[in-house]
Design a protein around this motif. Structure first.
Motif, short mmCIF file in Angstrom:
data_model
loop_
_atom_site.label_atom_id
_atom_site.label_comp_id
_atom_site.label_asym_id
_atom_site.label_seq_id
_atom_site.Cartn_x
_atom_site.Cartn_y
_atom_site.Cartn_z
N ALA A 100 -0.32 -18.37 12.72
CA ALA A 100 -1.19 -18.51 11.61
C ALA A 100 -2.52 -19.39 12.29
O ALA A 100 -3.70 -19.19 12.27
N VAL A 101 -2.22 -20.32 13.08
CA VAL A 101 -3.00 -21.26 13.69
C VAL A 101 -4.02 -20.34 14.83
O VAL A 101 -5.28 -20.40 14.59
N ALA A 102 -3.46 -19.75 15.68
CA ALA A 102 -4.18 -19.04 16.62
C ALA A 102 -4.91 -17.73 16.08
O ALA A 102 -5.85 -17.57 16.47
N GLY A 103 -4.06 -17.12 15.18
CA GLY A 103 -4.84 -16.06 14.63
C GLY A 103 -6.18 -16.30 14.01
O GLY A 103 -6.96 -15.75 13.98
N LEU A 104 -6.16 -17.57 13.20
CA LEU A 104 -7.29 -18.05 12.49
C LEU A 104 -8.70 -18.45 13.31
O LEU A 104 -9.52 -18.30 13.13
N ARG A 105 -8.09 -18.77 14.54
CA ARG A 105 -9.06 -19.06 15.73
C ARG A 105 -9.53 -17.98 16.40
O ARG A 105 -10.31 -18.12 17.44
#
Length: 510
Positions: A135-140
């Motif tokens: 989730a964190v990497a995807g949104l970035r």
């Protein structure tokens, strides 16, 4: 060697389902002596082609076929996918990511989320998404492959899938299948001949007058179900009451906005809109309920919410949620849309083709067509549809939205028994139960149940074996490691260039 082994397999219909079947069957059993595999498709008949987003199981399928991933990504204009971002589902203005992989790390033999639930009771408001690297990497906008060689890193268990051009994927698989000996015949089927004694399909006749006989027929003819329904009369289990969306309008558009490695699903007044960013364009569609919205209104809504100029005329699709009563009858097996349809809310369309192929290989028949094996195939297929159905219904049922007649209908519908049981288990003490190795994992159920507003009254008692202070300290450390790991991952476009792609420029995620 068995004398009753299959000699001729005929796949009826091309597209993604047909060529997935052809590539896999030729790879796994194509070397059987005297076995021929033929695929019939007509250039006159188009394919639906909405299944561009996938789930992590596609990685296993491609690996089984011996596909080089970098080549595949280049050939299909693919992007990577770390999960699905849901916008406006719980309420307008709310968003979350249903990630691949896991949240946090399990502790003391108990799932991580119980410690997170305990922390919430202590006043910690850290969102669940923060504990998922996907989730964190995807949104970035960042992506890297999993690193199982680094067991202490969040990258060790990172899951990923792809978003690709379905037509290019079918073309790529066709090249593999034909290289493995699959024969392609271009022709339109005008009639089906059945054996008068067994009732099996003996042959199909083409408009040209040619007749193609076979021992096993694989129906990949889409919604028509030319063989499974038209010839064999399977019947259909209709789930429209639970999943009222029965239409879709789809259109590609030029690149715009961001290209994060996530599929985006945005809830609309009578359904939801998908957004699938590829290297060269964005796939878009509005899945909606015709009882609550006209085709013209749906098209206007979709066109008003594109990130770039439309690249084609909007295409209308009609469907019913549900599945054939029997996916295998006699010597006919249905795959893909011929076997059933569940809206692509969780990107399961291509997976259902993949799992159907795996099941067919597990029960690969002889010309004796053992009925016990066919019955088991049908039970397992129906159960998989039920499991996915329940997960999809959860998205509609667990909502605070009451701004349209559609959402008022969805939030008040009586859930299927399996979903009701899962909701009761989660509401009590945060238990997430995965039945019979169903497709969606504990992570998936937790993500959608919590993020769409289902709140547990308690948590696993073992979580109290850690002191309040240690619980909060461990959780803070996990978020720090995930944050730092995500920042070390390259931007997806840079990663694509490293493997030889040339993605068209678009705005990076902020």
């Amino acid at each position: 060697m068995r004398a009753d082994r299959l000699r001729r397999i005929v796949i009826v219909g091309g597209g993604t389902a047909g060529w997935m079947a052809a590539a896999a069957i030729s790879k796994l059993v194509g070397r059987m002596p005297e076995l021929s595999i033929e695929l019939i498709e007509s250039e006159e008949i188009g394919t639906v082609g909405v299944g561009e987003a996938t789930i992590p199981q596609i990685v296993l399928f491609n690996t089984m076929l011996g596909i080089d991933e970098a080549t595949f990504v280049r050939e299909t204009n693919a992007t990577y996918k770390l999960g699905i971002e849901f916008v406006d589902w719980r309420r307008i203005g709310h968003r979350y990511v249903h990630p691949f992989g896991f949240y946090g790390i399990d502790m003391l033999g108990v799932e991580f989320h119980h410690f997170w639930l305990k922390a919430r009771n202590l006043g910690d408001t850290t969102p669940l998404d923060t504990y998922s690297l996907a989730a964190v990497a995807g949104l970035r906008g960042r992506f890297a492959h999993p690193r199982p060689d680094q067991p202490n890193s969040p990258l060790a268990k990172l899951g990923y899938a792809f978003q690709f051009d379905a037509a290019l994927y079918a073309r790529y698989l066709r090249s593999l299948a034909e290289a493995a000996g699959v024969r392609r015949t271009d022709g339109r089927i005008v009639s089906v001949r059945r054996d008068g004694e067994s009732g099996h399909v003996a042959a199909v006749q083409l408009q040209s007058g040619d007749e193609i006989a076979g021992d096993l027929f694989v129906d990949c003819t889409g919604f028509r179900g030319l063989l499974i329904e038209g010839a064999m009369g399977s019947g259909f289990t209709d789930w429209t009451d639970w999943l009222p969306c029965d239409r879709a309008v789809a259109v590609p558009c030029a690149l715009g906005g961001d290209r994060v490695p996530l599929t985006r699903s945005t809830a609309r007044s009578a359904g939801w809109q998908w957004r699938i960013p590829l290297q060269h364009r964005i796939g878009n569609g509005y899945v909606y309920a015709s009882a609550h919205l006209s085709d013209d209104e749906a098209t206007a809504t979709l066109l008003a919410h594109l990130d770039g100029a439309p690249l084609a005329e909007p295409r209308q699709l009609r469907f019913r949620a549900g599945h054939r009563n029997r996916a295998w009858i006699g010597n006919v097996v249905a795959l893909g849309l011929a076997g059933g349809f569940l809206e692509p809310l969780e990107s399961t369309s291509i997976h259902l083709v993949q799992s159907g192929i795996a099941r067919l290989m597990a029960f690969f028949p002889t010309r004796g067509f053992d009925q016990a094996e066919i019955d088991r195939f049908n039970r397992d297929t129906a159960q998989e549809y039920v499991d996915i159905r329940d997960f999809l219904v959860l998205h509609y049922k667990a909502t605070e939205r009451d701004d349209s007649a559609f959402w008022r209908y969805c939030r008040t519908l009586a859930p299927p028994d399996g979903l009701r049981d899962k909701l009761e288990m989660f509401r009590s003490n945060g238990r997430v139960v995965r039945e019979h190795q169903e497709l969606f994992t504990e992570t998936s159920w937790l993500s959608v149940m919590h993020c769409q507003g289902i709140e547990p009254r308690g948590y696993h008692p073992v979580a109290d074996l850690l002191s309040d202070e240690e619980t909060l300290q461990r959780l803070r450390h996990i978020t720090q490691v995930i944050d730092q790991t995500a920042d070390t991952m390259p931007m997806q476009d840079d990663y694509l260039r490293e493997i030889g792609c040339n993605p068209a420029p678009t705005r990076r995620a902020s």
